[in-house]
Write a protein that holds these residues in place. Structure first.
Motif, PDB file in Angstrom:
ATOM      1  N   GLY B 147       0.431  -1.736  -0.337  1.00 13.43           N
ATOM      2  CA  GLY B 147       0.159   0.118   0.430  1.00 13.43           C
ATOM      3  C   GLY B 147       0.941   1.135  -0.109  1.00 13.43           C
ATOM      4  N   ILE B 148       1.644   1.460  -1.192  1.00 15.15           N
ATOM      5  CA  ILE B 148       2.899   2.604  -1.144  1.00 15.15           C
ATOM      6  C   ILE B 148       2.937   2.886   0.453  1.00 15.15           C
ATOM      7  CG2 ILE B 148       2.496   4.866  -2.510  1.00 15.15           C
ATOM      8  CD1 ILE B 148      -0.610   3.636  -3.327  1.00 15.15           C
ATOM      9  N   GLN B 149       4.110   1.928   0.907  1.00 13.06           N
ATOM     10  CA  GLN B 149       4.798   2.518   1.589  1.00 13.06           C
ATOM     11  C   GLN B 149       6.348   3.286   1.591  1.00 13.06           C
ATOM     12  OE1 GLN B 149       3.147  -0.131   2.447  1.00 13.06           O
ATOM     13  NE2 GLN B 149       1.490   0.154   3.451  1.00 13.06           N
ATOM     14  N   ARG B 150       6.505   4.374   2.276  1.00  9.32           N
ATOM     15  CA  ARG B 150       8.414   4.845   1.875  1.00  9.32           C
ATOM     16  C   ARG B 150       9.440   3.863   1.583  1.00  9.32           C
ATOM     17  NH1 ARG B 150      13.020   4.989   4.674  1.00  9.32           N
ATOM     18  NH2 ARG B 150      13.419   7.086   3.846  1.00  9.32           N
ATOM     19  N   SER B 151      10.255   3.340   0.958  1.00 11.27           N
ATOM     20  CA  SER B 151      11.475   2.329   0.792  1.00 11.27           C
ATOM     21  C   SER B 151      12.681   4.019   0.719  1.00 11.27           C
ATOM     22  CB  SER B 151      11.495   1.419  -0.366  1.00 11.27           C
ATOM     23  OG  SER B 151      11.973   1.758  -1.088  1.00 11.27           O
ATOM     24  N   SER B 152      13.875   2.629   1.033  1.00  8.75           N
ATOM     25  CA  SER B 152      15.079   3.956   0.751  1.00  8.75           C
ATOM     26  C   SER B 152      15.395   3.998  -0.720  1.00  8.75           C
ATOM     27  CB  SER B 152      16.193   3.391   1.390  1.00  8.75           C
ATOM     28  OG  SER B 152      15.971   1.643   0.458  1.00  8.75           O
ATOM     29  N   ALA B 153      14.238   3.381  -1.712  1.00  6.41           N
ATOM     30  CA  ALA B 153      14.674   3.853  -3.002  1.00  6.41           C
ATOM     31  C   ALA B 153      13.513   5.044  -3.660  1.00  6.41           C
ATOM     32  CB  ALA B 153      13.690   1.931  -4.373  1.00  6.41           C
ATOM     33  N   THR B 154      12.342   5.214  -2.588  1.00  9.18           N
ATOM     34  CA  THR B 154      11.253   5.710  -3.018  1.00  9.18           C
ATOM     35  C   THR B 154      12.547   7.156  -3.036  1.00  9.18           C
ATOM     36  OG1 THR B 154       9.828   5.397  -1.734  1.00  9.18           O
ATOM     37  CG2 THR B 154       9.473   7.275  -2.503  1.00  9.18           C
ATOM     38  N   PRO B 155      11.848   8.178  -4.519  1.00 13.07           N
ATOM     39  CA  PRO B 155      12.979   9.792  -4.621  1.00 13.07           C
ATOM     40  C   PRO B 155      12.776  10.692  -3.819  1.00 13.07           C
ATOM     41  CG  PRO B 155      11.013   9.062  -6.148  1.00 13.07           C
ATOM     42  CD  PRO B 155      11.228   8.009  -5.378  1.00 13.07           C
ATOM     43  N   TYR B 156      12.941  12.023  -3.320  1.00 15.59           N
ATOM     44  CA  TYR B 156      13.073  12.658  -2.717  1.00 15.59           C
ATOM     45  C   TYR B 156      11.861  13.669  -3.445  1.00 15.59           C
ATOM     46  CZ  TYR B 156      13.653  17.291  -0.709  1.00 15.59           C
ATOM     47  OH  TYR B 156      13.933  18.838  -0.677  1.00 15.59           O
ATOM     48  N   GLY B 157      10.682  13.582  -2.545  1.00 15.27           N
ATOM     49  CA  GLY B 157       9.876  14.176  -2.597  1.00 15.27           C
ATOM     50  C   GLY B 157       8.489  14.374  -3.203  1.00 15.27           C
ATOM     51  N   ALA B 158       8.404  12.313  -2.883  1.00 13.51           N
ATOM     52  CA  ALA B 158       7.123  11.533  -3.800  1.00 13.51           C
ATOM     53  C   ALA B 158       6.504  11.571  -2.298  1.00 13.51           C
ATOM     54  CB  ALA B 158       8.034  10.052  -4.041  1.00 13.51           C
ATOM     55  N   SER B 159       5.147  11.560  -2.276  1.00 13.17           N
ATOM     56  CA  SER B 159       4.749  11.825  -0.998  1.00 13.17           C
ATOM     57  C   SER B 159       4.195   9.972  -1.112  1.00 13.17           C
ATOM     58  CB  SER B 159       3.014  12.003  -1.510  1.00 13.17           C
ATOM     59  OG  SER B 159       2.208  12.198   0.115  1.00 13.17           O
ATOM     60  N   THR B 160       4.193   9.613  -0.222  1.00 20.38           N
ATOM     61  CA  THR B 160       3.566   7.696  -0.160  1.00 20.38           C
ATOM     62  C   THR B 160       2.764   7.796   1.893  1.00 20.38           C
ATOM     63  OG1 THR B 160       5.448   7.499   1.764  1.00 20.38           O
ATOM     64  CG2 THR B 160       5.483   6.801  -0.901  1.00 20.38           C
ATOM     65  N   THR B 161       2.268   6.979   1.848  1.00 18.91           N
ATOM     66  CA  THR B 161       1.650   5.985   2.495  1.00 18.91           C
ATOM     67  C   THR B 161       1.908   6.534   4.249  1.00 18.91           C
ATOM     68  OG1 THR B 161       1.580   4.276   2.650  1.00 18.91           O
ATOM     69  CG2 THR B 161      -0.234   5.073   1.780  1.00 18.91           C
ATOM     70  N   THR B 162       3.584   5.874   4.230  1.00 17.03           N
ATOM     71  CA  THR B 162       4.490   6.281   5.481  1.00 17.03           C
ATOM     72  C   THR B 162       5.075   7.187   5.329  1.00 17.03           C
ATOM     73  OG1 THR B 162       5.910   4.807   4.149  1.00 17.03           O
ATOM     74  CG2 THR B 162       4.108   3.484   6.308  1.00 17.03           C
ATOM     75  N   ALA B 163       5.475   8.165   4.543  1.00 18.64           N
ATOM     76  CA  ALA B 163       6.325   9.608   4.290  1.00 18.64           C
ATOM     77  C   ALA B 163       4.693  10.443   3.477  1.00 18.64           C
ATOM     78  CB  ALA B 163       7.675   9.690   3.672  1.00 18.64           C
ATOM     79  N   PRO B 164       4.015  10.382   3.932  1.00 23.30           N
ATOM     80  CA  PRO B 164       3.156  11.900   3.236  1.00 23.30           C
ATOM     81  C   PRO B 164       3.143  13.123   2.762  1.00 23.30           C
ATOM     82  CG  PRO B 164       1.848  10.989   5.590  1.00 23.30           C
ATOM     83  CD  PRO B 164       3.911  10.328   5.402  1.00 23.30           C
TER      84      PRO B 164
END
Lengths: 398, 311
Positions: B147-164
């Protein structure tokens, strides 16, 4: 001709793996298991064993690598201890549920914290529900015998389950004892070549480890449970075949001392040998006392245990593990539960000791027997009592 | 060196499908497309070990399977270790004559979380031990399956469910972990990045990674309409924009030597890429500017490595 040489349990287990002609060994060093993979690595380096030795970067990867190797049909072996066993915990369930007969020796070790490299059974107890066959050894000879036997049982076409062979860290792993090593021919007679019927093969593509929605998961797990319980027949048959070829006789539950004794002490692993000395002395004095060495831990030998204790009035169970906040030592709890529905059953008394390598002497066993009888007669304020703890111990109440 | 590899191109791709239809990937999934192409590049003599994740869940619900090649899933974090055992097991069984000698490619498949977070230890171990295997990381830049939680591969500035993204946050506040560079640091013979928007390039790299003796790592950019919040017909376009803006450059590192596969004389502004996706919608100009600077810097570093490799 078989030969009798001095070996510690670690090297005895390594010899068993060599004589079983294992294909893949994946292991990560952890005290007190280290002598096992070291010896195997040496055998591979010297050409005494034609196997792949994979020096993995963790125990988690050790078991995962074993799972991969077993899935292509390789005879697979590893060894670990205490925290290492905990670290691979997740993968233990996978090995058993996917019916991959990985064979593992566990040099039983206490769990952190505080850190302790020394022996107890906390590690073995924490994995009792992972679906593995588990046996305990009393000495180096048994470390050899049970390791060899584990391949025979785990790889049996009717079993296909992983097997854990337990022997106490340091008390066995680092102590040299006489061990009879058989001839290769005898081993080959006992242990057929491994043929895994579900090996990954591009000519017969198979999907292994698919996920199960709720309408399938339960059936899959019950099938696994039935398989583990059914494996007991092969476990017993394996002991018999072992006796026929090598002459040494093992049982799931091993009574020792006076037949139909009124008081029974139950221990596992190396403790049983110390306890036997005490039992011998007491039976010589005419006391009605015996010992039960519980060898097979999973699948639990209900029938054999009930048979072994049926005449006893008191059964004293000595655990080397605390079940925090629970009903007493974990072995004791299971035994109580196994006997609960018997129309006539002994009183079951629980002791916990020998934690983190603490020596348990003959004197301690004397205390356990005397105090155990007292508790059986007069009751105790606590759920269980401890052995050899310094200072006053508060009653451990429920 | 390259000449010995079959080059894929128009009419040079097998019509055989190793990933059967009927899987449950989302509509417009970039990963499903990349996986299908990778399987075609590898052919039937493979064994695949798959980490838990979208690929695993979308292809293997008991009692059916989408896999026409031998496939195994064990856990999330241990795919590189599982493939290590498969590779070592096959090798010793062939050496001992238990099974016939043949070329079987051992391939690990995992997502970005299974690779850059929970699986990085097992991956590093397997790369270092020099197993002969190919690792494919399908990078959709977050834990999409859960369900779209952040990983260490998530890019800077992207909104995810655990780094909204919120009043006090822009979403992901860290730069994407550079997994291909981590693979390169293991001194393995082959590392590459790929993207299904460049299908023949992707297939050639997967094939090459499979053929090369020793460990190979291919990092595959996998647009995810569900997690990135873009239209389902945009995966190819977005993949192309990621390459053309320099956000995801396509390159290979063969025996330590870098080569850019798509080298544009001038990069497109990152904004063109960012504006296609809902996960970046909240970004203000100053953040976009920061991203632009970072991309410029990283791209320049890569170019310098390429230049160094040709000297």
């Amino acid at each position: 001709m078989s030969k009798r040489i001095g070996l510690e349990a670690s090297h005895a287990a390594a010899e068993a793996a060599r004589m079983a002609d294992v294909d893949v060994i994946a292991a990560y060093p952890i005290t007190p298991q280290t002598h096992i993979p070291e010896r195997l690595a040496e055998m591979v380096a010297n050409g005494e064993l034609n196997a792949a030795y994979i020096p993995v970067e963790s125990e988690h990867s050790a078991m995962s690598t074993c799972v991969g190797a077993a899935a292509v049909g390789a005879r697979t072996f590893t060894a670990t201890a205490g925290p290492g066993l905990e670290y691979m915990h997740n993968v233990l369930y996978v090995a058993s549920a996917m019916r991959l007969p990985v064979i593992m020796t566990v040099a039983n070790r206490a769990l952190s914290a505080p850190l302790s490299i020394w022996g107890d059974h906390s590690d073995a107890m924490s994995v009792r529900d992972t679906g593995w066959i588990q046996v305990f050894c009393q000495n180096s000879q048994e470390a050899f015998d049970m390791t060899l036997w584990a391949f025979r049982v785990g790889e049996d076409a009717g079993v296909l389950l992983p097997v854990m062979v337990h022997f106490d860290g340091f008390h066995l792993t680092h102590v040299t004892e006489p061990v009879i090593l058989p001839e290769q021919e005898e081993v080959d007679k006992f242990l057929p070549k491994f043929h895994y019927p579900f090996a990954l093969d591009p000519d017969k593509p198979m999907t292994l480890g698919a996920y199960a929605p709720p309408d399938i998961y339960s059936e899959a797990k019950i099938a696994q449970e039935v398989a583990l319980r059914k494996s007991k027949d092969v476990v017993i048959k394996g002991f018999e075949e072992f006796k026929n070829i090598f002459g040494r006789c093992y049982h799931a539950v091993e009574p020792y001392g006076m037949q139909e004794a009124k008081t029974l002490l139950l221990t596992m692993g190396s403790f049983s040998e110390t306890a036997k000395v005490v039992i011998d002395e007491r039976t010589n004095r005419g006391e009605s006392i015996g010992l039960i060495n519980l060898r097979l831990w999973r699948p639990f030998p209900f029938k054999e245990l009930r048979q072994a204790v049926k005449g006893a009035e008191t059964l004293i169970v000595f655990d080397r593990c605390i079940s925090f906040g629970g009903p007493g030592g974990p072995v004791h709890s299971e035994i109580k539960s196994a006997l609960y529905n018997m129309p006539r059953r002994p009183k079951v008394v629980s002791f916990v000791g020998g934690l983190g390598g603490r020596d348990v002497s003959m004197k301690d066993f004397e205390h356990v027997i005397d105090r155990g009888r007292e508790i059986a007669e007069n009751g105790s304020k606590g759920l269980y009592e401890t052995v050899g703890i310094r200072g006053k111990v508060t009653d451990i109440r429920g | 060196m390259q000449g010995q590899y079959i080059k894929f191109g128009k009419n040079l791709v097998t019509t055989e499908e190793f990933l059967a239809e009927g899987h449950t990937f989302c509509t417009g999934c970039g990963e499903a497309l990349a996986l299908r192409l990778a399987c075609k590049a590898l052919g039937r003599n493979v064994i695949i070990a798959n980490a838990t994740g979208c690929t695993e869940v979308c292809t293997s619900p008991l009692p059916v399977t989408s896999w026409r090649v031998p496939w195994i899933h064990t856990l999330f974090e241990n795919t590189a270790a599982t493939i290590s055992g498969i590779e070592a097991g096959l090798k010793i069984l062939m050496k001992k004559g238990t099974i016939p000698e043949r070329d079987i490619k051992c391939v690990a498949v995992a997502g970005d979380g299974g690779t850059s977070d929970i699986g990085i230890q097992a991956l590093s171990g397997a790369l270092e031990r020099n197993h002969d295997f190919l690792y494919l990381c399908f990078d959709n830049e977050a834990y999409m399956n859960t369900g779209i939680q952040r990983s260490s591969a998530t890019p800077y500035g992207a909104s995810t469910t655990t780094a909204p993204a919120g009043k006090l946050s822009i979403g992901q506040t860290t730069w994407k972990k550079n997994l291909p560079e981590i693979a390169v640091a293991h001194n393995i013979p082959y590392v590459a990045t790929a993207c299904p928007s460049y299908p023949f390039d992707l297939m050639n790299k997967v094939k090459k990674g499979g053929d090369i003796k020793g460990p190979a790592y291919v990092h595959i950019f996998s647009p995810c309409p569900t997690g990135w919040r873009h239209d389902t017909d945009l995966a190819i376009e977005i993949g192309r924009l990621a390459v053309e803006t320099g956000i995801f450059p396509l390159y290979e590192v063969e025996n330590g030597r870098y080569k850019l596969n798509v080298d544009r004389p001038k990069l497109k502004p990152v904004e063109e890429y960012l504006k296609t996706q809902g996960r970046f919608r909240h970004l203000l100009d100053e953040e976009i500017e920061r991203i632009q600077e970072h991309v410029n810097e990283e791209y320049a570093k890569l170019k310098a490595k390429v230049a160094h490799s040709t000297t």
